[in-house]
Each structure stands twice: as structure tokens, then as C-alpha cells.
Design a protein around this motif. Structure first.
Motif, short mmCIF file in Angstrom:
data_model
loop_
_atom_site.label_atom_id
_atom_site.label_comp_id
_atom_site.label_asym_id
_atom_site.label_seq_id
_atom_site.Cartn_x
_atom_site.Cartn_y
_atom_site.Cartn_z
N ASN A 140 0.86 -1.18 0.00
CA ASN A 140 0.00 0.00 0.00
C ASN A 140 0.89 1.23 0.00
OD1 ASN A 140 -2.31 1.74 0.34
ND2 ASN A 140 -1.70 1.93 2.50
N ILE A 141 0.78 2.07 -1.03
CA ILE A 141 1.65 3.24 -1.15
C ILE A 141 1.03 4.43 -0.44
CG2 ILE A 141 2.73 4.85 -2.76
CD1 ILE A 141 2.69 2.57 -4.85
N VAL A 142 1.78 4.99 0.50
CA VAL A 142 1.38 6.23 1.17
C VAL A 142 2.25 7.32 0.55
CG1 VAL A 142 1.18 7.45 3.38
CG2 VAL A 142 0.90 4.95 3.29
N ASP A 143 1.68 8.05 -0.39
CA ASP A 143 2.48 9.00 -1.17
C ASP A 143 2.57 10.36 -0.48
OD1 ASP A 143 3.88 10.34 -3.11
OD2 ASP A 143 2.65 9.61 -4.77
N ALA A 144 3.77 10.66 0.03
CA ALA A 144 3.99 11.95 0.71
C ALA A 144 4.92 12.83 -0.11
CB ALA A 144 4.57 11.71 2.09
N THR A 145 4.98 12.59 -1.42
CA THR A 145 5.79 13.46 -2.28
C THR A 145 5.34 14.91 -2.10
OG1 THR A 145 5.99 11.70 -3.93
CG2 THR A 145 6.52 13.92 -4.65
N CYS A 146 6.28 15.81 -1.91
CA CYS A 146 5.95 17.23 -1.77
C CYS A 146 5.16 17.68 -3.01
CB CYS A 146 7.24 18.05 -1.66
SG CYS A 146 6.97 19.83 -1.73
N PRO A 147 4.04 18.37 -2.84
CA PRO A 147 3.24 18.82 -3.98
C PRO A 147 4.04 19.62 -5.01
CG PRO A 147 2.01 19.12 -1.96
CD PRO A 147 3.40 18.73 -1.56
N ILE A 148 5.02 20.37 -4.54
CA ILE A 148 5.86 21.17 -5.44
C ILE A 148 6.72 20.24 -6.30
CG2 ILE A 148 7.75 22.85 -5.56
CD1 ILE A 148 6.60 24.07 -2.97
N VAL A 149 7.28 19.20 -5.67
CA VAL A 149 8.09 18.21 -6.39
C VAL A 149 7.22 17.41 -7.35
CG1 VAL A 149 9.54 16.15 -6.17
CG2 VAL A 149 9.82 18.05 -4.56
N LEU A 150 6.02 17.04 -6.90
CA LEU A 150 5.11 16.27 -7.75
C LEU A 150 4.74 17.04 -9.02
CD1 LEU A 150 3.43 13.70 -8.08
CD2 LEU A 150 1.59 14.83 -6.80
N LYS A 151 4.45 18.32 -8.86
CA LYS A 151 4.12 19.16 -10.01
C LYS A 151 5.30 19.24 -10.98
CE LYS A 151 2.27 23.75 -11.14
NZ LYS A 151 1.86 25.06 -10.59
N LEU A 152 6.52 19.32 -10.43
CA LEU A 152 7.72 19.37 -11.26
C LEU A 152 7.90 18.05 -12.01
CD1 LEU A 152 10.43 20.45 -12.25
CD2 LEU A 152 11.41 19.93 -10.00
N GLN A 153 7.70 16.93 -11.32
CA GLN A 153 7.81 15.63 -11.97
C GLN A 153 6.87 15.55 -13.18
OE1 GLN A 153 6.93 12.69 -9.00
NE2 GLN A 153 9.05 12.55 -8.30
#
Length: 284
Positions: free
Chosen positions: A91-104
Motif C-alpha cells: 500500500n503506497i502512502v504517497d507523501a511526495t511534496c506537492p511542489i516536487v510532484l508538479k515538477l515531476q
């Protein structure tokens, strides 16, 4: 009496706070959770979280990990990591920073829409965030950290340049200038540096200069910590680096001086409070 002040702008950035909150909510509910990689580059905070029941694992440990819940920390991960976790039934608990996620997402879209171009990531080779960004291009992006490295590129092909969110603004400007001078085709650059992190540089510089002695608290393996410590030391040569309060030495201080305590984006506020109490205890 000695005066000790904690820098109000130091401490965890939003992305780290969000990731820790997600982990703590699972732990408070009695659930188990594993962080894929160190939650933050701060041994003391990792130790605190592990004392609450969190585990720290690497990609190599996914098969052996007992926990079904695996947290993706604020730095983010490449698509291949998500696939591996899903294939293993985690089960993935995704805590990627929203700023980093948008960049990805922006890097991925640019790579897919411009197969003729070279994707450049201005950042540090091997950094967790950079690995996640390069993964959006199936490993085809170029990671450059110094202006002279632009010679790795084909000058005849266009370039799309992005930045790791925690890189210095001046370095980004220098890289952009170097690319525009070397590349004969079009160069399109996206300043994707997080301003909340970038502004720490002038803030730390001002804060350190305001005090007679400065104590900088950070994990030893934090690249952000090393960078900000150098900034503080440049403004105030009487700046000391510590990773925990026990490393503070009484002979750094005399009575009736001003002491400033600051830290990296991976430094918890409780650790700076601990440093403040340790210094004050010397003069009771």
C-alpha cells in the motif's frame, strides 16, 4: 545574561512537515509503516520516528519488509519505484511534496512532447529528488551541477532545463547562461526552485550576522544543511555546526553575548529548542 534566539525561519519545510504528519497519523492509529529511504536527512529525527514504530527501508528491502504500508517521502520517487511497490502488493502512502510532484509531471510531459530535445536537470547527481525527476524521462535526462558540464550535451539539439527544487538561484542563473552560450539551438529554462527554500539563504545570512555566535543544527548528511551552514559561516565566521545538542561546547560562549540558533530545512524545531536549553544551562 546570555541571550539565545532561535531563527523563526529555520526548520522543516512544508513538504517535510506534510510527510511526517502522514507517517505519524498511521502510527497513532496503531498501524505499521515503512519509509522508503530516510524521512529526512537528520539522524535524530529519524531516530524519534523509529522510536514511534516507523521503519526505514531501501528498495532492496521491499521483498523482506513486513509492513504493507510504504511511505514515499517528500523527495519523491521515479515511476519504476511505484511499479515495484504495486507489483509486491504494498500500500503506497504517497507523501511526495506537492511542489516536487508538479515538477515531476512537468518534466514527464516535456519529455513526451519533445522527443527531439535534451532534458537537463540542474541538480545534484544521486540526490533522491533528482533520481525521481530523471525517472520521468526513462533515465534519458542529463543531470548537470556545474556550468562547464554543458559540454556533455549536443550543441545542435534544443534543450529544456529544469531545476532540483533546493538548488541555489544564482547557480540556476549561471547554468542558464552557460547553456545559452553553448547550445546553438533553442534553450527553454524553467525556474523550478522552491522559493521557500531559496529564501532561506538570505534569511540565514541576515540571522547569522545579527549574533555574536551562531550555532547551526543539521544532519551531517543533509546537502541543504551543508549549503546553509556555509552561508551562515560566511556571514558570521563564529558559526558552529552541530548534529545534536550534546556536541555544543561551553567554551564557544561567554556571558552577555547574543547567540543565534538556526538550521536546515531538515532540522526539526525540537532539536533547535534542545540546543537553546543546553546553551542556557551553561550559564545558570
Amino acid at each position: 545574561m546570555i541571550h539565545v534566539e532561535i531563527d523563526p525561519n529555520s526548520g522543516f519545510c512544508f513538504g517535510v512537515v506534510r510527510a511526517i504528519d502522514k507517517a505519524e497519523k498511521y502510527l497513532e492509529q496503531g498501524k505499521t509503516i515503512s519509509s522508503l529511504g530516510e524521512m529526512v536527512h537528520n539522524a535524530q529525527e529519524v531516530k524519534r520516528l523509529e522510536s514511534l514504530g516507523m521503519h526505514t527501508i531501501s528498495c532492496r528491502d521491499i521483498d523482506a519488509a513486513e509492513n504493507e504500508n510504504v511511505l514515499i517521502r517528500a523527495h519523491g520517487e521515479p515511476p519504476s519505484t511505484y511499479k515495484t511497490l504495486k507489483d509486491k502488493g504494498r500500500n503506497i502512502v504517497d507523501a511526495t511534496c506537492p511542489i516536487v510532484l508538479k515538477l515531476q509531471q512537468k518534466v514527464k510531459k516535456t519529455y513526451e512532447n519533445h522527443p527531439e530535445a535534451q532534458i537537463v536537470i540542474y541538480g545534484k547527481q544521486g540526490h533522491a529528488e533528482v533520481i525521481g525527476l530523471v525517472g520521468q524521462t526513462r533515465g534519458h535526462a542529463y543531470v548537470l551541477s556545474l556550468p562547464e558540464e554543458v559540454k556533455k550535451l549536443d550543441p545542435a539539439k534544443p534543450v529544456f532545463m529544469f531545476s532540483q527544487t533546493t538548488m541555489p538561484l544564482e547557480g540556476f542563473a549561471e547554468m542558464k547562461t552557460a547553456l545559452e552560450a553553448y547550445i546553438k539551438a533553442e534553450v527553454i529554462s524553467y525556474d523550478t526552485i522552491c522559493r521557500k527554500v531559496a529564501h532561506r539563504v538570505p534569511e540565514i545570512s541576515r540571522f547569522a550576522a545579527m549574533h555574536d555566535v551562531c550555532v547551526f543544527v543539521s544532519g551531517k548528511n543533509s546537502s541543504n544543511g551543508r549549503m546553509l551552514f556555509n552561508v551562515a559561516q560566511k556571514s558570521n565566521p563564529n558559526t558552529h555546526f552541530i548534529s545534536k545538542a550534546a556536541e555544543i561546547q561551553k567554551d564557544w560562549f561567554t556571558n552577555d553575548i547574543s547567540v543565534g540558533i538556526c538550521g536546515a530545512t531538515s532540522t526539526p524545531h525540537w532539536q533547535m529548542e534542545e540546543a537553546k536549553k543546553t546553551i542556557q544551562a551553561f550559564f545558570i
